[in-house]
Scaffold this motif. Structure first.
Motif, PDB file in Angstrom:
ATOM      1  N   GLY A   1      -1.149 -29.986 -17.027  1.00  0.00           N
ATOM      2  CA  GLY A   1      -0.906 -29.137 -15.876  1.00  0.00           C
ATOM      3  C   GLY A   1      -1.994 -28.108 -15.620  1.00  0.00           C
ATOM      4  N   LYS A   2      -2.920 -27.918 -16.554  1.00  0.00           N
ATOM      5  CA  LYS A   2      -4.002 -26.956 -16.373  1.00  0.00           C
ATOM      6  C   LYS A   2      -5.278 -27.694 -15.991  1.00  0.00           C
ATOM      7  CE  LYS A   2      -2.507 -23.870 -20.049  1.00  0.00           C
ATOM      8  NZ  LYS A   2      -2.944 -23.236 -21.277  1.00  0.00           N
ATOM      9  N   THR A   3      -6.165 -27.008 -15.339  1.00  0.00           N
ATOM     10  CA  THR A   3      -7.467 -27.578 -15.040  1.00  0.00           C
ATOM     11  C   THR A   3      -8.531 -26.645 -15.577  1.00  0.00           C
ATOM     12  OG1 THR A   3      -7.525 -26.523 -12.876  1.00  0.00           O
ATOM     13  CG2 THR A   3      -6.684 -28.781 -12.957  1.00  0.00           C
ATOM     14  N   ALA A   4      -9.609 -27.212 -16.063  1.00  0.00           N
ATOM     15  CA  ALA A   4     -10.734 -26.427 -16.582  1.00  0.00           C
ATOM     16  C   ALA A   4     -12.004 -26.926 -15.910  1.00  0.00           C
ATOM     17  CB  ALA A   4     -10.831 -26.592 -18.097  1.00  0.00           C
ATOM     18  N   GLN A   5     -12.847 -26.001 -15.443  1.00  0.00           N
ATOM     19  CA  GLN A   5     -14.088 -26.393 -14.764  1.00  0.00           C
ATOM     20  C   GLN A   5     -15.040 -27.036 -15.767  1.00  0.00           C
ATOM     21  OE1 GLN A   5     -14.542 -25.972 -11.378  1.00  0.00           O
ATOM     22  NE2 GLN A   5     -16.359 -27.224 -11.599  1.00  0.00           N
ATOM     23  N   MET A   6     -15.647 -28.152 -15.407  1.00  0.00           N
ATOM     24  CA  MET A   6     -16.556 -28.889 -16.279  1.00  0.00           C
ATOM     25  C   MET A   6     -17.928 -28.977 -15.619  1.00  0.00           C
ATOM     26  SD  MET A   6     -14.567 -29.547 -18.779  1.00  0.00           S
ATOM     27  CE  MET A   6     -15.390 -30.760 -19.762  1.00  0.00           C
ATOM     28  N   PRO A   7     -18.963 -29.398 -16.374  1.00  0.00           N
ATOM     29  CA  PRO A   7     -20.278 -29.596 -15.765  1.00  0.00           C
ATOM     30  C   PRO A   7     -20.197 -30.635 -14.651  1.00  0.00           C
ATOM     31  CG  PRO A   7     -20.394 -29.818 -18.156  1.00  0.00           C
ATOM     32  CD  PRO A   7     -18.945 -29.705 -17.795  1.00  0.00           C
ATOM     33  N   LEU A   8     -21.178 -30.643 -13.776  1.00  0.00           N
ATOM     34  CA  LEU A   8     -21.200 -31.583 -12.657  1.00  0.00           C
ATOM     35  C   LEU A   8     -21.252 -33.022 -13.160  1.00  0.00           C
ATOM     36  CD1 LEU A   8     -23.730 -29.822 -10.263  1.00  0.00           C
ATOM     37  CD2 LEU A   8     -21.239 -29.736 -10.185  1.00  0.00           C
ATOM     38  N   VAL A   9     -20.602 -33.915 -12.408  1.00  0.00           N
ATOM     39  CA  VAL A   9     -20.641 -35.339 -12.696  1.00  0.00           C
ATOM     40  C   VAL A   9     -21.437 -36.002 -11.579  1.00  0.00           C
ATOM     41  CG1 VAL A   9     -18.484 -35.900 -11.509  1.00  0.00           C
ATOM     42  CG2 VAL A   9     -19.241 -37.341 -13.362  1.00  0.00           C
ATOM     43  N   ARG A  10     -22.203 -37.027 -11.928  1.00  0.00           N
ATOM     44  CA  ARG A  10     -23.014 -37.721 -10.927  1.00  0.00           C
ATOM     45  C   ARG A  10     -22.204 -38.873 -10.352  1.00  0.00           C
ATOM     46  NH1 ARG A  10     -27.968 -41.722 -11.846  1.00  0.00           N
ATOM     47  NH2 ARG A  10     -28.550 -41.990  -9.666  1.00  0.00           N
ATOM     48  N   VAL A  11     -22.009 -38.876  -9.034  1.00  0.00           N
ATOM     49  CA  VAL A  11     -21.334 -39.968  -8.335  1.00  0.00           C
ATOM     50  C   VAL A  11     -22.424 -40.844  -7.747  1.00  0.00           C
ATOM     51  CG1 VAL A  11     -19.739 -40.604  -6.501  1.00  0.00           C
ATOM     52  CG2 VAL A  11     -19.356 -38.507  -7.810  1.00  0.00           C
ATOM     53  N   VAL A  12     -22.487 -42.089  -8.216  1.00  0.00           N
ATOM     54  CA  VAL A  12     -23.541 -43.011  -7.810  1.00  0.00           C
ATOM     55  C   VAL A  12     -23.164 -43.723  -6.516  1.00  0.00           C
ATOM     56  CG1 VAL A  12     -24.895 -45.020  -8.509  1.00  0.00           C
ATOM     57  CG2 VAL A  12     -24.253 -43.284 -10.197  1.00  0.00           C
ATOM     58  N   ASN A  13     -21.943 -44.248  -6.463  1.00  0.00           N
ATOM     59  CA  ASN A  13     -21.463 -44.881  -5.232  1.00  0.00           C
ATOM     60  C   ASN A  13     -19.953 -44.746  -5.177  1.00  0.00           C
ATOM     61  OD1 ASN A  13     -20.332 -47.112  -6.682  1.00  0.00           O
ATOM     62  ND2 ASN A  13     -22.346 -48.048  -6.742  1.00  0.00           N
TER      63      ASN A  13
ATOM     64  N   ALA B   1     -14.939 -45.191  -7.603  1.00  0.00           N
ATOM     65  CA  ALA B   1     -16.306 -44.674  -7.589  1.00  0.00           C
ATOM     66  C   ALA B   1     -16.969 -44.995  -8.915  1.00  0.00           C
ATOM     67  CB  ALA B   1     -16.293 -43.167  -7.370  1.00  0.00           C
ATOM     68  N   LEU B   2     -18.291 -45.128  -8.882  1.00  0.00           N
ATOM     69  CA  LEU B   2     -19.071 -45.276 -10.103  1.00  0.00           C
ATOM     70  C   LEU B   2     -19.636 -43.900 -10.410  1.00  0.00           C
ATOM     71  CD1 LEU B   2     -20.446 -46.891 -12.343  1.00  0.00           C
ATOM     72  CD2 LEU B   2     -22.282 -47.394 -10.731  1.00  0.00           C
ATOM     73  N   ILE B   3     -19.243 -43.354 -11.569  1.00  0.00           N
ATOM     74  CA  ILE B   3     -19.691 -42.014 -11.945  1.00  0.00           C
ATOM     75  C   ILE B   3     -20.381 -42.057 -13.291  1.00  0.00           C
ATOM     76  CG2 ILE B   3     -17.838 -40.893 -10.641  1.00  0.00           C
ATOM     77  CD1 ILE B   3     -16.435 -40.364 -13.327  1.00  0.00           C
ATOM     78  N   SER B   4     -21.217 -41.056 -13.532  1.00  0.00           N
ATOM     79  CA  SER B   4     -21.826 -40.904 -14.848  1.00  0.00           C
ATOM     80  C   SER B   4     -21.921 -39.415 -15.140  1.00  0.00           C
ATOM     81  CB  SER B   4     -23.202 -41.575 -14.910  1.00  0.00           C
ATOM     82  OG  SER B   4     -24.108 -40.899 -14.067  1.00  0.00           O
ATOM     83  N   GLY B   5     -21.894 -39.104 -16.389  1.00  0.00           N
ATOM     84  CA  GLY B   5     -21.956 -37.701 -16.785  1.00  0.00           C
ATOM     85  C   GLY B   5     -22.279 -37.566 -18.251  1.00  0.00           C
ATOM     86  N   SER B   6     -22.398 -36.329 -18.699  1.00  0.00           N
ATOM     87  CA  SER B   6     -22.770 -36.074 -20.090  1.00  0.00           C
ATOM     88  C   SER B   6     -21.569 -36.168 -21.028  1.00  0.00           C
ATOM     89  CB  SER B   6     -23.423 -34.697 -20.214  1.00  0.00           C
ATOM     90  OG  SER B   6     -22.524 -33.704 -19.729  1.00  0.00           O
ATOM     91  N   ASP B   7     -20.354 -36.031 -20.498  1.00  0.00           N
ATOM     92  CA  ASP B   7     -19.154 -36.097 -21.324  1.00  0.00           C
ATOM     93  C   ASP B   7     -18.633 -37.529 -21.411  1.00  0.00           C
ATOM     94  OD1 ASP B   7     -19.196 -33.340 -21.626  1.00  0.00           O
ATOM     95  OD2 ASP B   7     -17.886 -32.994 -19.894  1.00  0.00           O
ATOM     96  N   PRO B   8     -18.005 -37.906 -22.535  1.00  0.00           N
ATOM     97  CA  PRO B   8     -17.425 -39.247 -22.620  1.00  0.00           C
ATOM     98  C   PRO B   8     -16.126 -39.314 -21.794  1.00  0.00           C
ATOM     99  CG  PRO B   8     -16.987 -38.026 -24.630  1.00  0.00           C
ATOM    100  CD  PRO B   8     -17.874 -37.154 -23.778  1.00  0.00           C
TER     101      PRO B   8
END
Length: 161
Positions: free
Chosen positions: A117-129, A135-142
């Protein structure tokens, strides 16, 4: 029924490396066995030893069905056919074609995981398409399959007039 009776299939036979490749048709299929018309070489139907690994690929408008199995027997009547057991689900792959086109966006967007129920702000995620189905996304977090998060798509909205 995993393969359609009458369907044309690509047949890869693992007798040597690389495998032999043929085209054939599915004569019958139920939840236990697949009956495949024996492939031909120079107009003659061929048989293979029991236990020979076979990879079947059926191409449909929805995508590909790939079945990894082995020949359990070769029937000679009424027509020469290979009998293949239906393999476990781990040996069946369905590769679906995309229903809708994906739009290339290549943006870095904010996202927040949904945790209890909580949300925490995370680093930006890259949306490729992206499209309406995903969507196809990539980011530093698993990321794990089934993980829920909110993706802020407001930068994709173009306000005009």
């Amino acid at each position: 029924m995993i393969l359609s009776p009458g369907a044309r299939v690509k047949v890869e036979v693992f007798l040597k490396d690389p495998p032999l490749v043929f085209s054939s048709s599915v004569q019958a299929c139920d939840d236990k066995a697949i009956e495949l018309a024996a492939p031909s070489v120079n107009g003659k139907k061929i048989g293979v030893p029991d236990g020979t690994r076979v990879l079947l690929t059926e191409i449909t408008q929805a995508g590909l069905m790939v079945v990894d199995t082995a020949v359990s027997s070769v029937k000679s009547k009424p027509h020469v056919a290979w009998v293949l057991p239906v393999p476990p689900i781990s040996n069946i792959r369905k590769i679906q074609r995309r229903i809708e086109s994906r739009y290339e966006v290549d943006l870095h967007l904010p996202w927040t995981p949904v945790e209890g129920g909580k949300t925490a702000q995370m680093p930006l995620v890259r949306v490729v398409n992206i499209n309406s189905h995903g969507a196809l996304i990539s980011g530093s977090d698993p990321y794990t399959i089934g993980e829920e998060f909110n993706l802020d798509l407001t930068s994709l909205i173009w306000v005009s007039g």
